[in-house]
Design an enzyme around this catalytic site. Structure first.
Site, PDB file in Angstrom:
ATOM      1  N   TYR A   1      50.830 -79.317 -29.622  1.00 20.50           N
ATOM      2  CA  TYR A   1      49.378 -79.278 -29.558  1.00 20.50           C
ATOM      3  C   TYR A   1      48.945 -79.553 -28.128  1.00 20.50           C
ATOM      4  O   TYR A   1      49.437 -80.488 -27.484  1.00 20.50           O
ATOM      5  CB  TYR A   1      48.787 -80.340 -30.486  1.00 20.50           C
ATOM      6  CG  TYR A   1      47.273 -80.372 -30.496  1.00 20.50           C
ATOM      7  CD1 TYR A   1      46.578 -81.443 -29.943  1.00 20.50           C
ATOM      8  CD2 TYR A   1      46.543 -79.328 -31.060  1.00 20.50           C
ATOM      9  CE1 TYR A   1      45.189 -81.474 -29.961  1.00 20.50           C
ATOM     10  CE2 TYR A   1      45.157 -79.352 -31.076  1.00 20.50           C
ATOM     11  CZ  TYR A   1      44.486 -80.432 -30.526  1.00 20.50           C
ATOM     12  OH  TYR A   1      43.115 -80.455 -30.549  1.00 20.50           O
TER      13      TYR A   1
ATOM     14  N   ASP B   1      53.043 -80.915 -20.747  1.00 24.07           N
ATOM     15  CA  ASP B   1      51.857 -81.562 -21.285  1.00 24.07           C
ATOM     16  C   ASP B   1      52.226 -83.014 -21.568  1.00 24.07           C
ATOM     17  O   ASP B   1      52.837 -83.315 -22.600  1.00 24.07           O
ATOM     18  CB  ASP B   1      51.384 -80.856 -22.559  1.00 24.07           C
ATOM     19  CG  ASP B   1      50.136 -81.496 -23.146  1.00 24.07           C
ATOM     20  OD1 ASP B   1      49.554 -80.923 -24.073  1.00 24.07           O
ATOM     21  OD2 ASP B   1      49.751 -82.601 -22.695  1.00 24.07           O
TER      22      ASP B   1
ATOM     23  N   LYS C   1      44.721 -89.718 -22.233  1.00 19.93           N
ATOM     24  CA  LYS C   1      44.896 -90.953 -22.993  1.00 19.93           C
ATOM     25  C   LYS C   1      45.069 -92.177 -22.074  1.00 19.93           C
ATOM     26  O   LYS C   1      44.096 -92.749 -21.619  1.00 19.93           O
ATOM     27  CB  LYS C   1      46.068 -90.783 -23.964  1.00 19.93           C
ATOM     28  CG  LYS C   1      45.847 -89.642 -24.988  1.00 19.93           C
ATOM     29  CD  LYS C   1      46.970 -89.589 -26.024  1.00 19.93           C
ATOM     30  CE  LYS C   1      46.975 -88.321 -26.837  1.00 19.93           C
ATOM     31  NZ  LYS C   1      45.990 -88.254 -27.902  1.00 19.93           N
TER      32      LYS C   1
END
Lengths: 471, 471
Positions: free
Chosen positions: A188, A283, A311
């Site tokens: 994702y 990623d 994050k």
């Protein structure tokens, strides 16, 4: 059995004290004989306020949430509404306390609401929370990120992982002049259209194949391969010679649950991309600053061309970033022609949170500690699972972990999908009642923090043993 | 002239006191005769620290910034690096103070670093800045937004205007089952690929036609028309019968500079979309809560199907939102199949900032006050410009304004592009030195706040008069 009846009894407000000292029927197997003479100390585990709040929310926001996985759809039960967090703990609005292994999906790696971070935020905010113009704090965090992450020579801050990934995709296409990309099934990378193809995270959780509203034109150039399958990737390179702009992947998957790369997988992808003039994009929105201070690339010793972050670097505020080789990054406006902008990008408050979070992470012992407690945690869960006769597998790398209710091994999303998600749901709800908050989906990794104590780990393992013996 | 020499002289550190009482050459027109006998009170306007910081930044981040327009490329001169903001003011790191008419590009409508908002943030943050799970504050802000904005029955919070617009596009396509959209030239809806077609904001500022890295496949279904041109839109509907998913527009343009809709323009678009089964999307990221508590739709009495919001609703923290008719919003995961997610979406800190900002805006007199001071401001600039013989036009609606160095009227981006951008650049830099911070681009609107006093407005007008007489 009696214990369950007691709990339900209490929950329903029924009086049942008379049952407590009654022995089980003699015909019951002796292993099941429980003497329930102790007074009931079980707290009322109620989610009444959460239920009211969530029901109200469903009228205001789609599904009652601002992000799909929060709605507990794949685990069932009442979604909990949070009142506060601190360190390794979380309190819902009914006053229930949980040991938290989601950590807001990654950011809380030094523990929630860290006093030093809060103090820094309180100080910074007096000077304003957003300028819409350059500030020195951007330089500070940029320097920290650049010196931390081996292949990042230049960085651009944005407001989320989704923004970082969509920008890095455009940049890769601009730099190479090519359009096709390769992503891996179950990975994702935020919700920009081109990535909503065999995506992980909530897409996997909800069982969505693709999202409606995504034109084929947006995804036909997104080629996919199973994670850890080098020959599939070689195949794609062979049948798309000179057309692949980039390969993007989670260097350790977190969005299908926790799936590490096989030895040589990352190396092979690096080799293939280099040979073919394609860019390698890591990623690291989840793995950055979590597997190591330099991220997965440092941990594995691989050199991607571009990296996305998020994050943790926001320290609990919305921040994303993308960076990499200078010559590529210099294509980004206003240095170059590739457009990407953001009103709140680099705002002083978010920068402050990131700076102080990274500062703490840089202290010696951080990743050793995370490795130790997370290793104990996972081992404890796996042992308990096997002891109770469940098919279970899992692992961890430093502060990131996961487990699947399947024999395993799990090397890709198809393997992950073999998991007994109904059992996971029962496990999930059982743990919640025991005061342990896990990610409400089999297809999400777990996270620990510096605030998780040995005691937290032991309690969690004890809870797991209890729940695993019952589901 | 002498004044300029003095300033330059001071700036260069030269002694020039002997020039001060020297009258201008007799051959100069008498209107130009200045007696410079007063002692020089001009402060040293230096941007040395900004220069150092910005030069350092250029090595760390593309162009030295996290958003292109901050680099001052279209106005020239040294970009300033901000140290702090408060109310209507901004201080750069050299200690220069400015009256700020950018307001972080919109969020600061109640003034920067509002004490009440800061106090609320300081309190909320102790309970954590991000949960990754539902919290009551989401319900609170959702209710406020839903009750404020006439056509929003259900809302989803995200982290930026860019995220809101990309999600609303996917939603419109999912709901209608169609793919083509209409946007207007010079309008900007964030940087998702399908919107980077004849976009405004920084794209216009940098003179970029399209961004490299955007595949044609991503934009060929984005049809464009000039703003305020009803017949062009009719044309598009006629040649794309049954294929248009939506028309998206800024109900008052801010991203090409300030361009209001002509009477009946919005009405006509509403009629055309309805007749053709397409959705009408108002991008109120700028105009929401700024033109009126209910946004442009309330101000103009229009009913779009979907709306995007941002900036102000985050109160200085990163927040975006999209909302509208319930039946459409119910398609959004997890209520429906259209995927969109976000780790930091709805975080309690951002919700708090939004809640307290909206609370203040809802107080009586807000929009009357903004209307009054902004009207005075714009009138003052226009009068000063015309008095000094410049071609200039402009306007305002409540707390949003703009002016163009062109005869006007400006009804669309092509009209806006007739502006004398070189003159704007000179005006910009002159104003900066006079302590007024405007948006560093002719193609951006200006913003006032409740913290802007009459004195701020008068100072701005006086500065404008001074600068306009010299450029």
């Amino acid at each position: 059995m009696a214990a369950s009846i007691t709990r339900i009894g209490l929950g329903l407000g029924l009086s049942c004290s008379s049952n407590l000292s009654k022995p089980l029927h003699p015909s019951q197997p002796s292993g099941f004989r429980l003497k329930m003479t102790a007074s009931v100390e079980k707290k009322n585990y109620t989610l009444q306020k959460s239920e009211e709040a969530f029901n109200a929310a469903k009228n205001l926001m789609p599904g009652g949430v601002n992000s799909p996985v929060r709605a507990f759809k794949s685990v069932g039960g009442q979604p909990i509404v949070i009142d506060s967090v601190k360190g390794s703990h979380m309190w819902d609005i009914d006053g229930n306390r949980y040991i938290d292994y989601v950590g807001s999906w990654g950011p809380a790696i030094i523990g929630h609401a860290d006093d030093e971070v809060l103090a820094a935020l309180a100080e910074t905010m007096k000077k304003g929370t957003s300028f819409g113009a350059p500030c020195l704090l951007e330089n500070v965090l940029a320097e920290m990120v650049i010196s931390a992450v081996p292949t990042i020579e230049m960085v651009r801050f944005v407001n989320s992982g989704t923004e970082a990934c969509m920008a890095v995709l455009r940049l890769a296409r601009a730099f190479t002049g090519r359009e096709k990309i390769v992503k891996f099934e179950g990975c994702y990378h935020g919700h920009a259209d081109p990535f909503l193809v065999k995506a992980g995270s909530g897409v996997a959780t909800l069982g969505l194949p693709d999202s409606p509203g995504v034109p084929k034109a947006a995804t036909y150039e997104t080629l996919t391969a199973p994670y850890n399958d080098i020959s599939a990737v070689e195949s794609l390179f062979n049948s798309n010679k000179g057309e692949l702009a980039a390969v993007i992947l989670e260097p350790v998957v977190g969005n299908s649950g926790f799936i590490p790369p096989k030895p040589d997988f990352l190396e092979a992808i690096r080799r293939l991309t280099k040979e073919n003039g394609a860019l390698l994009i890591f990623d690291e929105v989840m793995t950055g600053f979590r597997l190591s201070y330099g991220g997965a690339q440092e941990y594995f010793g691989i050199t991607p061309d571009l990296t996305t972050l998020g994050k943790i670097i926001g320290g609990g505020l919305p921040v994303g970033a993308y960076g990499g080789r200078r010559e590529i990054m210099e294509m980004v406006a206003p240095a170059g022609p590739m457009y990407q902008a953001g009103t709140l990008s680099g705002n002083p408050l978010a920068m402050t949170a990131g700076i102080h979070t990274l500062k703490r992470l840089k202290e010696p012992g951080t990743y050793e500690y995370l490795d130790k407690i997370t290793g104990e945690l996972v081992q404890g869960i796996l042992d308990a699972g096997k002891k109770a006769g469940h098919a279970i597998c899992g692992g961890h790398i430093r502060g990131m972990f996961g487990f699947f209710f399947t024999e395993g091994p799990v090397h890709n999303f198809d393997d992950a999908k073999k998991s007994d998600t109904a059992k996971f749901a029962r496990f999930y709800r059982g743990m919640l009642e025991e005061g342990v908050y896990l990610a409400p989906s089999q297809f999400e990794a777990g996270f620990t923090s510096l605030a998780h104590s040995s005691e937290d780990i032991q309690k969690t393992i004890a809870a797991a043993e209890k729940v695993l013996s019952k589901i």
